[in-house]
Design a protein around this motif. Sequence first.
Motif, PDB file in Angstrom:
ATOM      1  N   ASN A 241       0.811  -1.218   0.000  1.00 56.49           N
ATOM      2  CA  ASN A 241       0.000   0.000   0.000  1.00 56.49           C
ATOM      3  C   ASN A 241       0.845   1.269   0.000  1.00 56.49           C
ATOM      4  OD1 ASN A 241      -2.439  -1.285  -0.206  1.00 56.49           O
ATOM      5  ND2 ASN A 241      -2.863  -1.283   1.992  1.00 56.49           N
ATOM      6  N   VAL A 242       2.110   1.166   0.289  1.00 52.79           N
ATOM      7  CA  VAL A 242       2.994   2.333   0.159  1.00 52.79           C
ATOM      8  C   VAL A 242       3.235   2.613  -1.324  1.00 52.79           C
ATOM      9  CG1 VAL A 242       5.287   3.243   0.605  1.00 52.79           C
ATOM     10  CG2 VAL A 242       4.079   1.939   2.383  1.00 52.79           C
ATOM     11  N   LYS A 243       3.425   1.548  -2.089  1.00 55.88           N
ATOM     12  CA  LYS A 243       3.644   1.694  -3.524  1.00 55.88           C
ATOM     13  C   LYS A 243       2.341   1.685  -4.317  1.00 55.88           C
ATOM     14  CE  LYS A 243       8.228  -0.485  -3.477  1.00 55.88           C
ATOM     15  NZ  LYS A 243       9.067  -1.593  -4.014  1.00 55.88           N
ATOM     16  N   ASN A 244       1.203   1.488  -3.640  1.00 48.21           N
ATOM     17  CA  ASN A 244      -0.094   1.394  -4.335  1.00 48.21           C
ATOM     18  C   ASN A 244      -0.049   0.336  -5.446  1.00 48.21           C
ATOM     19  OD1 ASN A 244      -1.426   3.246  -2.757  1.00 48.21           O
ATOM     20  ND2 ASN A 244      -1.073   4.955  -4.143  1.00 48.21           N
ATOM     21  N   THR A 245       0.500  -0.797  -5.127  1.00 45.52           N
ATOM     22  CA  THR A 245       0.672  -1.859  -6.117  1.00 45.52           C
ATOM     23  C   THR A 245       0.203  -3.182  -5.537  1.00 45.52           C
ATOM     24  OG1 THR A 245       2.546  -0.707  -7.117  1.00 45.52           O
ATOM     25  CG2 THR A 245       2.315  -3.050  -7.612  1.00 45.52           C
ATOM     26  N   VAL A 246      -0.503  -3.932  -6.365  1.00 41.98           N
ATOM     27  CA  VAL A 246      -0.950  -5.272  -6.018  1.00 41.98           C
ATOM     28  C   VAL A 246      -0.253  -6.244  -6.948  1.00 41.98           C
ATOM     29  CG1 VAL A 246      -2.936  -6.827  -5.990  1.00 41.98           C
ATOM     30  CG2 VAL A 246      -3.155  -4.491  -5.125  1.00 41.98           C
ATOM     31  N   TYR A 247       0.102  -7.395  -6.405  1.00 42.43           N
ATOM     32  CA  TYR A 247       0.847  -8.396  -7.159  1.00 42.43           C
ATOM     33  C   TYR A 247       0.056  -9.700  -7.260  1.00 42.43           C
ATOM     34  CZ  TYR A 247       4.557  -5.150  -5.853  1.00 42.43           C
ATOM     35  OH  TYR A 247       5.310  -4.020  -5.661  1.00 42.43           O
ATOM     36  N   LEU A 248       0.330 -10.427  -8.302  1.00 39.48           N
ATOM     37  CA  LEU A 248      -0.188 -11.783  -8.439  1.00 39.48           C
ATOM     38  C   LEU A 248       0.997 -12.686  -8.790  1.00 39.48           C
ATOM     39  CD1 LEU A 248      -2.744 -13.574  -8.377  1.00 39.48           C
ATOM     40  CD2 LEU A 248      -2.839 -13.322 -10.871  1.00 39.48           C
ATOM     41  N   GLN A 249       1.438 -13.451  -7.811  1.00 40.77           N
ATOM     42  CA  GLN A 249       2.510 -14.411  -8.035  1.00 40.77           C
ATOM     43  C   GLN A 249       1.892 -15.695  -8.562  1.00 40.77           C
ATOM     44  OE1 GLN A 249       5.957 -14.076  -7.637  1.00 40.77           O
ATOM     45  NE2 GLN A 249       6.025 -16.103  -8.600  1.00 40.77           N
ATOM     46  N   MET A 250       2.339 -16.116  -9.728  1.00 39.26           N
ATOM     47  CA  MET A 250       1.774 -17.300 -10.377  1.00 39.26           C
ATOM     48  C   MET A 250       2.861 -18.350 -10.517  1.00 39.26           C
ATOM     49  SD  MET A 250      -0.581 -15.458 -13.283  1.00 39.26           S
ATOM     50  CE  MET A 250       0.825 -14.938 -14.247  1.00 39.26           C
ATOM     51  N   ASN A 251       2.676 -19.470  -9.857  1.00 40.10           N
ATOM     52  CA  ASN A 251       3.636 -20.566  -9.895  1.00 40.10           C
ATOM     53  C   ASN A 251       3.001 -21.793 -10.533  1.00 40.10           C
ATOM     54  OD1 ASN A 251       5.469 -18.948  -8.427  1.00 40.10           O
ATOM     55  ND2 ASN A 251       4.645 -19.680  -6.478  1.00 40.10           N
ATOM     56  N   SER A 252       3.838 -22.732 -10.923  1.00 38.75           N
ATOM     57  CA  SER A 252       3.369 -23.991 -11.524  1.00 38.75           C
ATOM     58  C   SER A 252       2.386 -23.725 -12.644  1.00 38.75           C
ATOM     59  CB  SER A 252       2.731 -24.882 -10.447  1.00 38.75           C
ATOM     60  OG  SER A 252       3.642 -25.153  -9.415  1.00 38.75           O
ATOM     61  N   LEU A 253       2.750 -22.820 -13.509  1.00 37.51           N
ATOM     62  CA  LEU A 253       1.833 -22.405 -14.573  1.00 37.51           C
ATOM     63  C   LEU A 253       1.552 -23.537 -15.545  1.00 37.51           C
ATOM     64  CD1 LEU A 253       3.181 -18.814 -15.058  1.00 37.51           C
ATOM     65  CD2 LEU A 253       0.798 -19.393 -14.609  1.00 37.51           C
ATOM     66  N   LYS A 254       0.312 -23.536 -16.045  1.00 38.01           N
ATOM     67  CA  LYS A 254      -0.164 -24.552 -16.973  1.00 38.01           C
ATOM     68  C   LYS A 254      -0.598 -23.886 -18.271  1.00 38.01           C
ATOM     69  CE  LYS A 254      -2.194 -27.021 -13.036  1.00 38.01           C
ATOM     70  NZ  LYS A 254      -3.450 -27.587 -12.471  1.00 38.01           N
ATOM     71  N   PRO A 255      -0.621 -24.615 -19.358  1.00 33.82           N
ATOM     72  CA  PRO A 255      -1.104 -24.012 -20.611  1.00 33.82           C
ATOM     73  C   PRO A 255      -2.500 -23.412 -20.479  1.00 33.82           C
ATOM     74  CG  PRO A 255       0.003 -26.069 -21.066  1.00 33.82           C
ATOM     75  CD  PRO A 255      -0.080 -25.957 -19.565  1.00 33.82           C
ATOM     76  N   GLU A 256      -3.341 -23.995 -19.658  1.00 31.78           N
ATOM     77  CA  GLU A 256      -4.693 -23.459 -19.491  1.00 31.78           C
ATOM     78  C   GLU A 256      -4.736 -22.154 -18.697  1.00 31.78           C
ATOM     79  OE1 GLU A 256      -3.629 -26.566 -18.784  1.00 31.78           O
ATOM     80  OE2 GLU A 256      -4.628 -27.359 -16.977  1.00 31.78           O
ATOM     81  N   ASP A 257      -3.600 -21.710 -18.179  1.00 30.37           N
ATOM     82  CA  ASP A 257      -3.527 -20.402 -17.543  1.00 30.37           C
ATOM     83  C   ASP A 257      -3.319 -19.284 -18.571  1.00 30.37           C
ATOM     84  OD1 ASP A 257      -1.654 -21.938 -14.916  1.00 30.37           O
ATOM     85  OD2 ASP A 257      -3.765 -21.308 -14.833  1.00 30.37           O
ATOM     86  N   THR A 258      -3.106 -19.652 -19.811  1.00 31.11           N
ATOM     87  CA  THR A 258      -2.918 -18.662 -20.867  1.00 31.11           C
ATOM     88  C   THR A 258      -4.163 -17.799 -21.001  1.00 31.11           C
ATOM     89  OG1 THR A 258      -1.365 -20.034 -22.113  1.00 31.11           O
ATOM     90  CG2 THR A 258      -2.569 -18.347 -23.346  1.00 31.11           C
ATOM     91  N   ALA A 259      -3.980 -16.487 -20.895  1.00 29.09           N
ATOM     92  CA  ALA A 259      -5.112 -15.563 -20.926  1.00 29.09           C
ATOM     93  C   ALA A 259      -4.595 -14.130 -20.833  1.00 29.09           C
ATOM     94  CB  ALA A 259      -6.062 -15.823 -19.766  1.00 29.09           C
ATOM     95  N   VAL A 260      -5.497 -13.200 -21.083  1.00 26.54           N
ATOM     96  CA  VAL A 260      -5.246 -11.800 -20.736  1.00 26.54           C
ATOM     97  C   VAL A 260      -5.700 -11.618 -19.292  1.00 26.54           C
ATOM     98  CG1 VAL A 260      -5.857  -9.401 -21.167  1.00 26.54           C
ATOM     99  CG2 VAL A 260      -5.496 -10.971 -23.093  1.00 26.54           C
TER     100      VAL A 260
ATOM    101  N   LEU B 197      -0.940  -9.832 -21.188  1.00 22.03           N
ATOM    102  CA  LEU B 197      -1.093 -11.174 -21.744  1.00 22.03           C
ATOM    103  C   LEU B 197      -0.093 -12.134 -21.118  1.00 22.03           C
ATOM    104  CD1 LEU B 197      -2.287 -13.146 -23.844  1.00 22.03           C
ATOM    105  CD2 LEU B 197      -0.561 -12.287 -25.461  1.00 22.03           C
ATOM    106  N   VAL B 198      -0.604 -13.271 -20.669  1.00 21.62           N
ATOM    107  CA  VAL B 198       0.231 -14.364 -20.168  1.00 21.62           C
ATOM    108  C   VAL B 198       0.054 -15.552 -21.099  1.00 21.62           C
ATOM    109  CG1 VAL B 198       0.570 -16.007 -18.290  1.00 21.62           C
ATOM    110  CG2 VAL B 198       0.116 -13.590 -17.783  1.00 21.62           C
ATOM    111  N   THR B 199       1.164 -16.047 -21.605  1.00 19.84           N
ATOM    112  CA  THR B 199       1.128 -17.212 -22.492  1.00 19.84           C
ATOM    113  C   THR B 199       2.000 -18.305 -21.885  1.00 19.84           C
ATOM    114  OG1 THR B 199       0.872 -15.781 -24.434  1.00 19.84           O
ATOM    115  CG2 THR B 199       1.540 -18.059 -24.820  1.00 19.84           C
ATOM    116  N   VAL B 200       1.393 -19.446 -21.658  1.00 13.80           N
ATOM    117  CA  VAL B 200       2.118 -20.591 -21.093  1.00 13.80           C
ATOM    118  C   VAL B 200       2.233 -21.649 -22.188  1.00 13.80           C
ATOM    119  CG1 VAL B 200       2.252 -22.284 -19.236  1.00 13.80           C
ATOM    120  CG2 VAL B 200       1.131 -20.056 -18.847  1.00 13.80           C
ATOM    121  N   SER B 201       3.437 -21.824 -22.671  1.00  7.35           N
ATOM    122  CA  SER B 201       3.643 -22.727 -23.796  1.00  7.35           C
ATOM    123  C   SER B 201       5.095 -23.160 -23.856  1.00  7.35           C
ATOM    124  CB  SER B 201       3.260 -22.019 -25.111  1.00  7.35           C
ATOM    125  OG  SER B 201       3.550 -22.851 -26.209  1.00  7.35           O
TER     126      SER B 201
END
Length: 123
Positions: free
Chosen positions: A74-93, A118-122
Motif C-alpha cells: 500500500n505504500v507503492k499502491n501496487t498489487v501483485y499476483l505471483q503465479m507458480n506452476s503455470l499450466k497451458p490453461e492459464d494462458t489468458a489476458v 497477456l500471459v502465455t504458457v507454452s
Amino acid sequence: QLQLVESGGGLVQPGGSLRLSCAVSGFTSNYYAIAWFRQAPGKEREGVSCISSSGGSTNYADSVKGRFTSSRDNVKNTVYLQMNSLKPEDTAVYNCALAPWDRCRRWATMDYWGKGTLVTVSS
C-alpha cells in the motif's frame, strides 16, 4: 483520474512462474480491494483472486488455489499476483480491477479496470 496499469505478462514454459503487478494511481484512499480476472481466447472472463484493502483477506478461484498468491504494497499502491506452476490453461489476458471487498471477493461488478497483460504458457 484513477488508473490501474498491469505489467509482468509474457511467455513462460509450463511449470514456470510469473509475477504480475497492478499499479494504482489517482486514488488516495486505501479503502479498496483489488481483483485479478482473466479471459482466455473463446472463453468467458473469470475471477482469479481478490485481496482486501489491508491485504489481510484473500480469495482465490479453485483453479488457481495453491499456485497463485496475491499480495499488496500500500505504500507503492501496487498489487501483485505471483503465479507458480503455470499450466497451458492459464494462458489468458489478465486484468486487475478495483471495488469494495464485498463485491471483489465475489468477483461481482467492479468499479475500475486496467487494460490487461497477456500471459502465455507454452513450450
